[in-house]
Design a protein around this motif. Structure first.
Motif: not given
Length: 241
Positions: A4-8, A13-15, A22-25, A56-58
């Motif tokens: 679940r944490m991984r999905g969040e 990041i996707q949103n 970004l240039r890598h997962e 903001n992402l942080s």
């Protein structure tokens, strides 16, 4: 919980506004579970990523217990990229999955994502090649290795065998599941096959696994009678048919 944490993490990041930069997962720091490396470029055409975007992402990632480590990639530095590309292609294609360069004044950071767990001698060879080439064009190199996220590594398997061997496949996967609850039989079987081919482990007639002397040397060990590796090898020898 971990899934679940991984999905969040990936959903946030996707949103985010910086996703396309970004240039890598995301890569999780193997030493600090909460830290996540994010490699990005600052500009795409006329669009520029700002400090506010990163902040903001942080903030969003910290809400789920993750601390982003933002690493800017210098995609416009052709000489450095050419050097790195040539080194990987000529010498380390079977070891290196991807790499990223980040230059700050006179220091060049090289972030290396390996295809497999690298042992000390392999890391030293890679570091020496990159460092020598970078120093020749007047920069100070800083080479760092990062692991792919959420995967049991060859080093994890060897380290666990050091503690448990001789042990069965089921005992090994049970112990490793305490490190990564998502570990499964097929990936572990592939890792064990690779380690056997490299003569780092052996499988006994009763199908139990143990380290070879080469495997023990790879991990390093004490050189006295109290060494856990010496004790383990003596136990293995006594139990051998």
């Amino acid at each position: 919980m971990e899934n679940r944490m991984r999905g969040e993490l990936f959903e946030i990041i996707q949103n985010s506004k910086i996703h396309k930069f970004l240039r890598h997962e995301p890569i999780q720091d193997p030493g600090k579970d909460q830290d996540v490396y994010l490699f990005y470029i600052r500009r795409i055409d006329n669009q520029i990523i700002t400090k506010k975007d990163l902040q903001n992402l942080s903030v969003d990632l910290k809400k789920i217990g993750k601390t982003p480590v933002f690493l800017e990639i210098n995609s416009d530095d052709k000489s450095l990229n050419d050097i790195a590309s040539n080194i990987v292609r000529k010498f380390f294609n079977k070891y290196i999955k991807s790499y990223y360069l980040s230059r700050s004044k006179s220091i060049v950071n090289v972030w290396i994502v390996p295809k497999k767990t690298l042992f000390l001698v392999e890391k030293e060879e890679i570091e020496n090649r990159f460092s020598g080439a970078i120093e020749m064009i007047g920069y100070k190199p800083k080479i760092q290795f990062v692991a792919e996220p959420y995967e049991i590594s060859e080093f994890d398997v060897i380290g666990m065998l050091r503690k448990l061997a001789p042990c069965s496949f089921d005992q090994l996967i049970s112990a490793l599941s305490k490190i990564d609850s998502g570990v499964s039989k097929k990936p572990l079987s592939r890792i064990l096959d690779r380690l056997r081919k490299r003569k780092l482990i052996l499988r006994k007639e009763n199908k139990e696994y143990a380290l070879t002397l080469t495997g023990l040397k790879t991990l390093g060990t004490r050189k006295d009678g109290k060494s856990p590796d010496i004790i383990r090898m003596l136990e293995l020898a006594r139990s051998a048919p």
